[in-house]
Enzyme design. Sequence first.
Site: not given
Length: 289
Positions: A168, A92
């Site tokens: 994300k 991420t």
Amino acid sequence: MGQTVGVIGLGNMGRGIAKNIAKGGHRLLVWDAIEEARTAFFDVGTIAAPADMAAQADVIIFVVPGSDQIESILADILGAAKPGLILWDFTTSDPTRTKGLAVQANAVGAGYMDAGMTGGGAKGADDGTMTLMIGGPKELFEKSKPVLTSCAGELIYLGPSGAGHTMKVVHNLITHTNFLACSEAGQLAEAAGIDLADMIKVFNAGNARSFISERRFPDHILSETWDGRSRVFNLHKDVGMAVALSKEVGSPMRIGHQTLAWLEAAVEAGMEEEDFTRLYPALGDLADT
């Protein structure tokens, strides 16, 4: 016949991903900076340092905390890369940094794809049922599908480099904000004399239901196991990136700032390395800060 696949990062997510890739019939190479994490794979895959892995692998998957960890080993990987190597970034991370890493890889003929993960956290990785949000050249996505389908249940292609990590960031903003909103609601319900389990039962029978109410609260908070398998550090990082992205693209944001304020209070209180589910019982103290 399976491909040769390297997995770098054997933590909560990487362990399940690596094991499912091996089950899928691929030759597995693994690496983690922590020796104990590596040795757990003696009977599943072959331990290979990043440069050695790059010389053998068709695909390498990074399952590390973020771009910093990838940057620290990328030069070694690219210097030894097998022709046609495809790198998959399951972190991420800031999409801008992801695009920069892709440029570095492309300069030596390697592919670089970004894939944000969702769908049950570490359990989804263990079960091979997670969803991947994918960015990068579509032809490399198609070429990697046999590997990806061995460790994920759904693959969603979103566009060019950085698109997966952008999605994300957006996804995690909602997830973490929802967790804290449900936590605020739970504290309010309990203070007003309503049992937390009853509140969750009502949520799940009505319009307030979500993954947080259906799984996080029953599995990790009502059970008092506090084992969501992700750190407060990760939530703070994710929401911080969402707030920064909103400024970069000029999108309005107010609720995200409030979520970040809760997480900043938790970090200041020394909770950075604690399981994020422990934010629920700490909420009253955090509000005082």
